[in-house]
Each structure stands twice: as C-alpha cells, then as structure tokens.
Design a protein around this motif. Structure first.
Motif, mmCIF file in Angstrom:
data_model
loop_
_atom_site.group_PDB
_atom_site.id
_atom_site.type_symbol
_atom_site.label_atom_id
_atom_site.label_comp_id
_atom_site.label_asym_id
_atom_site.label_seq_id
_atom_site.Cartn_x
_atom_site.Cartn_y
_atom_site.Cartn_z
ATOM 1 N N ASP A 8 0.855 -1.174 0.000
ATOM 2 C CA ASP A 8 0.000 0.000 0.000
ATOM 3 C C ASP A 8 0.894 1.227 0.000
ATOM 4 N N LEU A 9 0.278 2.406 -0.060
ATOM 5 C CA LEU A 9 1.036 3.656 -0.153
ATOM 6 C C LEU A 9 0.917 4.496 1.124
ATOM 7 N N SER A 13 4.658 8.553 -5.820
ATOM 8 C CA SER A 13 4.402 8.001 -7.151
ATOM 9 C C SER A 13 5.453 6.960 -7.535
ATOM 10 N N ALA A 14 6.666 7.123 -7.033
ATOM 11 C CA ALA A 14 7.720 6.145 -7.326
ATOM 12 C C ALA A 14 7.394 4.806 -6.696
ATOM 13 N N TYR A 15 6.784 4.836 -5.516
ATOM 14 C CA TYR A 15 6.406 3.593 -4.848
ATOM 15 C C TYR A 15 5.179 2.967 -5.495
ATOM 16 N N MET A 47 5.135 -0.884 -6.891
ATOM 17 C CA MET A 47 4.142 -1.911 -6.570
ATOM 18 C C MET A 47 3.748 -2.701 -7.806
ATOM 19 N N ASN A 48 3.810 -2.044 -8.961
ATOM 20 C CA ASN A 48 3.393 -2.689 -10.206
ATOM 21 C C ASN A 48 4.563 -3.201 -11.024
ATOM 22 N N SER A 49 5.765 -3.058 -10.465
ATOM 23 C CA SER A 49 6.961 -3.469 -11.208
ATOM 24 C C SER A 49 7.371 -4.872 -10.857
ATOM 25 N N PRO A 50 7.776 -5.704 -11.855
ATOM 26 C CA PRO A 50 8.242 -7.070 -11.543
ATOM 27 C C PRO A 50 9.593 -7.074 -10.854
ATOM 28 N N ALA A 51 10.355 -5.999 -10.966
ATOM 29 C CA ALA A 51 11.666 -5.907 -10.328
ATOM 30 C C ALA A 51 11.567 -4.947 -9.155
#
Length: 211
Positions: free
Chosen positions: A106-107, A197-199, A203-207
């Motif tokens: 979560d953010l 926004s970077a987080y 959250m949606n990044s595979p890496a």
C-alpha cells in the motif's frame, strides 16, 4: 553465474575455504598470543552477521506489511536456495554482501517505511554490538584481554559495529549494466526524498527495490 554449483565445484570451494582458514590458523599459531584469534574470529563472524543483516531488512519489511520477495546472501554463483514463507532465499559463493528485495502493498507512508527497512540491516548489527557491550560491560569489552571468552565477545562486537557503521556511510555501487544501487545509508536518504508516485510504480513493477 551459470547456475548452482555441482558436487565437484562445492568440494573445490570447501577445499579453498579450508586452505584460507589454515593460513589464518598458521598465522595465529606463529608467535602465538590469544589476541591473534581476533582476526580469525572477525572473519568468521562476518558470514553469520551478513545473514543477520539481510534478515533484519526482511523482518522489518514483513513487520511493516511489505511483501518480501527475495533474500540473497553472498555474490557470484548460487550455492543453495530455499523458501521461507513467500520469500526466496539464495546463498551464493562469496559471502561478502547481499540484498533483500521487497515491495510495498500500500502507499501509507512508503518513504518512511522504506527508510526503516534500509535502517534495519545495519541497525540489527549495531543493536547486537550494544547488547554485547551491556552484557560484558565496557571495562572488559574495551580493554586488552587474554581471556578467550572476552576475545570472542570483543571480535563479535567489533565485526557487528564495523558492518553496521560501514553500511550507514552513504554511497552507491554501479553494476556492469550501469545501474547505481544505493547502500543502506544512501537508501535511507533517497527513501525519505522519493515521491509516493515512485512507490506506486514499484508496486506494479516485476523488479522490486533492493535493500
């Protein structure tokens, strides 16, 4: 980096370690003095302290509700791998450094949480050093001693302190691909200045990010 070592490579690695330890032992035995054990003990303690360091990152991430995806201890060729819960744990050939990979779920205060995750690695080492100082007492821990038990505690406390302090000095390591990976100290600073926004992208990044 071709994959896990085969049986012959593991045997060769074990022989190499025995040779190194033998050389240390030979130095300790030459003009023997109990204090010479400190160097050997410092090196030996570095490996479990590395595992403790990365476990600190992973445990803090789990406590803060982040998903721990991977914990890597060492560099180079994989030696062994296993799973702890949902996290993949990998042991590599050279126990010099490692990382823990985690992502937020979560953010809510992601920057602060990420900074705490970075801090947990060196923090757990410094906490161990402080606990040893309290247990043994400053007069004995900070003075020259010929007692083997005190030398063991001194070596462990020194290794933990050096590991913790070095990881808190901000710097970054550049990979062969040109990617800059911050250490814990720099990671703490960057986490507190990174926008939410970077987080969200993380959250949606595979890496996931490395600590």
């Amino acid at each position: 980096m071709r994959g896990p070592m085969n049986k012959q490579e593991r045997r060769a690695y074990a022989i190499f370690l025995l040779v190194i330890l033998g050389l240390f032992a030979g130095e300790v035995c030459t003009n023997y003095a109990p204090v010479k054990l400190s160097v050997l003990l410092f090196v030996l303690f570095w490996i479990p302290l590395l595992a403790l360091h990365e476990s600190g990152h992973a445990l803090m991430a789990a406590l803060l509700g982040w998903q721990v995806e991977q914990v890597v201890i060492g560099l180079g060729r994989p030696v062994a791998s296993f799973r702890v819960g949902s996290a993949s744990v990998e042991l590599k050939l050279l126990p010099l450094e490692g990382f823990a990979r985690s992502v937020p779920r979560d953010l809510r205060l992601p920057g602060l949480k990420h900074a705490l995750i970075y801090l947990a690695g060196p923090g757990i080492e410094l906490l161990l050093a402080g606990a040893i100082l309290w247990l043994v007492g400053p007069p004995q821990l900070l003075s020259h001693s010929e007692q083997y038990g005190i030398i063991v505690w001194q070596s462990l406390a020194l290794a933990a302190t050096v590991g913790g302090v070095l990881n808190l000095i901000p710097h970054a390591v550049q990979t062969s691909a040109g990617i800059m990976i911050p250490n814990d100290g720099l990671g703490i600073i960057l986490s507190l200045s990174r926008p939410a926004s970077a987080y969200a992208g993380l959250m949606n990044s595979p890496a996931a990010d490395k600590n």
